[in-house]
Motif scaffolding. Structure first.
Motif, PDB file in Angstrom:
ATOM      1  N   PRO A  43      29.733  44.089  46.978  1.00 10.40           N
ATOM      2  CA  PRO A  43      30.457  45.367  46.883  1.00 10.40           C
ATOM      3  C   PRO A  43      29.729  46.475  47.641  1.00 10.40           C
ATOM      4  CG  PRO A  43      30.250  44.326  44.726  1.00 10.40           C
ATOM      5  CD  PRO A  43      29.368  43.555  45.648  1.00 10.40           C
ATOM      6  N   LEU A 119      37.333  44.853  48.512  1.00  8.96           N
ATOM      7  CA  LEU A 119      36.214  45.752  48.788  1.00  8.96           C
ATOM      8  C   LEU A 119      36.653  47.204  48.593  1.00  8.96           C
ATOM      9  CD1 LEU A 119      33.283  45.180  49.799  1.00  8.96           C
ATOM     10  CD2 LEU A 119      34.106  45.703  52.102  1.00  8.96           C
ATOM     11  N   GLU A 122      37.459  47.942  44.790  1.00  7.83           N
ATOM     12  CA  GLU A 122      36.243  48.136  44.015  1.00  7.83           C
ATOM     13  C   GLU A 122      35.644  49.519  44.287  1.00  7.83           C
ATOM     14  OE1 GLU A 122      33.003  47.187  41.462  1.00  7.83           O
ATOM     15  OE2 GLU A 122      34.930  46.178  41.778  1.00  7.83           O
TER      16      GLU A 122
END
Length: 530
Positions: A43, A119, A122
């Motif tokens: 992340p 990605l 998050e």
């Protein structure tokens, strides 16, 4: 010819692969193979992700080219200000018949796209992920990829993910159409312009970008901006995905670093050595000539400098043995038929422009050419989505790029070459059944009989509205074929028998020109809304 492109044409790569890595090993990278080829992805916090997007100059790869980092920040700020969770949407609705790059990625590398989308989700704290697709093959592939990751739309999951299927149409891929479809509505623009970053799916701030954009983000997230920029130009680092079709020996999707000469890419696909024109950016793009091809490399800036466009990544050359205006006419008919039917510039203007181009091709002379120029200009900037503007751009570019052929048709009745049909369209013979082309009939009112009941405006509001004086105002345009039935109904329902359909003088004499088109543009397209 008019052969539609397959969902997954031949795929080639120039230089080192980023997005197409592993394509030489398997036809589709499932999750296990995807991780073997690309490795894990950690992340990245929101501000750092926006910085990464800026460092690699990442712009949307669906055509508009909006900076991704700027869009990411706008969604984050709106979500914080409003105190709501944002939504992330992958736009894989590739409804343009000349484009297949996103379809290739969705079919062969779905997890790379999901990596980028997750990605972003998050980083933003999103709890909803939506993937919009147009084709059976892409739907099957992305559903399988979600299942491989254990993602679904079931309640209780930290992230709910679902697939939305949209029709295979040009307007279905427009951002507002995708958002409307994701909310359960039809996949057409809503008739008003709203910023998705402020109010998108369900009214929530929405990060929407196309499939390739998210895949590029996933690559950069793994290898970093420095390695990412080792390929391509300094100002536009990395690679791009292109769909090469038109008059080529091998239609293909190719991944190339920015800075590769366009001439090389065309040779790779087997294009004519000296094309008379190359359509860049797809059917909302621009034509360039052979001299421009020699002075052009694959990049947004270089292509714009020679009058072209990177757009949606479609490049379509045509050879010297076909009539370029005839090729454009086939595309024009398709663009007119793709209207969502919600505003005058699209519903009336595009069929009028297609009919005007037909007039030019069929010997309408300078008057027909002037009519076409006026109606094309009238369409620009007045639609409620990007389809009218993109189509007007195609018309204007066609008139500017092929001046010799235009003169031959206007002054001498033709250029002497047949229309071969090299630009891909959805299905053979479609232009014989296009509904949106003008019918040649117009509505007229006998004002000595009209009492202003207004029934006609209720039946066919696209062509008739009630004026301030309480009497109908008619669009001075040929009735599009798709509205002919309702126009006839309006004539039959008129209680005073004041409304009628009549053919123009030119139509009665056998000519196909429609000199009333500019007037139609001024009256019917005036406000931009029908």
């Amino acid at each position: 010819m008019n052969a539609p492109l397959p969902d997954v044409p031949e795929v080639r790569v120039v230089g080192l692969p980023h997005l197409t890595q592993g394509f030489d090993l398997v036809e589709r990278l499932d999750l296990q193979m995807h991780l073997k080829v690309h490795g894990p992805l950690e992340p990245i916090p929101g501000e750092r992700l926006a910085q990464l997007a800026e460092e690699i100059s990442l712009r949307g790869r669906g055509g508009a080219g909006f900076p991704f980092g700027k869009k990411l920040r706008a969604v984050a700020k709106a979500a914080i200000r409003r105190g709501v969770r944002p939504v992330v949407v992958v736009n894989g609705s590739e409804g343009e018949p000349a484009c297949r790059k996103d379809t290739v990625l969705l079919n062969r590398a779905p997890h790379l796209i999901l990596d980028g989308a997750l990605l972003a989700a998050e980083a933003l704290g999103a709890r909803t992920l939506i993937v919009a697709v147009t084709r059976n093959s892409t739907e099957v592939s992305i559903r399988a990829a979600l299942a491989e990751r254990g993602l679904s739309d079931r309640r209780g999951q930290q992230l709910r993910a679902r697939v939305v299927r949209t029709p295979e149409r040009m307007v279905s891929g427009e951002a507002s159409s995708v958002i409307r479809a994701a909310g359960g509505g039809p996949a057409i623009p809503p008739g008003r312009r709203e910023r998705a970053a402020e109010s998108g799916v369900g009214g929530a701030p929405t990060l929407l970008s196309n499939a390739e954009t998210f895949a590029q983000l996933a690559v950069a997230g793994r290898i970093g901006a420095r390695r990412y920029g080792q390929q391509g130009l300094d100002g536009e680092p990395g690679t791009v995905m292109l769909t090469i079709s038109g008059q080529v020996a091998r239609p293909m999707v190719v991944e190339v670093p920015t800075g590769v000469p366009m001439r090389y890419v065309l040779q790779l696909a087997g294009a004519p050595p000296v094309p008379q024109g190359v359509l860049t950016g797809g059917y909302h793009g621009d034509w360039i000539d052979a001299m421009a091809v020699d002075n052009c490399v694959i990049s947004r800036q270089s292509m714009a400098a020679v009058g072209g466009a990177l757009g949606a990544g479609a490049i379509l050359p045509i050879g010297p043995d076909t009539c370029p205006l005839g090729e454009a006419q086939r595309v024009a008919n398709w663009l007119a038929a793709e209207t969502a039917g919600q505003c005058g510039p699209c519903r009336l203007g595009l069929p009028a422009a297609a009919g005007g181009l037909s007039d030019v091709l069929n010997g309408g002379g300078p008057a027909a050419l002037e009519a076409l120029r006026e109606v094309t200009q009238a369409v620009k900037g007045r639609g409620v989505c990007k389809h009218p503007d993109g189509s007007a751009r195609f018309f204007s570019s066609t008139l500017s790029a092929f001046t010799d052929d235009l003169a031959a048709h206007v002054l001498h009745g033709g250029c002497g070459r047949p229309t071969v049909g090299v630009l891909p369209l959805p299905e053979p013979g479609y232009q014989e059944v296009v509904e949106s082309i003008p019918s040649g009939e117009k509505l007229a009112v006998d004002w000595t009989l009209c009492k202003g009941h207004g029934l006609c405006a209720d039946i066919v509001p696209e062509l008739i509205r009630m004026g301030r004086d309480g009497y109908p105002v008619l669009a001075d345009a040929s009735v599009p074929v798709h509205l002919s039935t309702r126009a006839q109904l309006a004539v039959r329902r008129c209680p005073e028998l004041a409304l009628r359909l009549e053919r123009s003088e030119e139509d009665r004499s056998g000519r196909q020109s429609r000199p009333a088109l500019p007037s139609a543009a001024r009256k019917a397209l005036g406000s931009g809304r029908g």
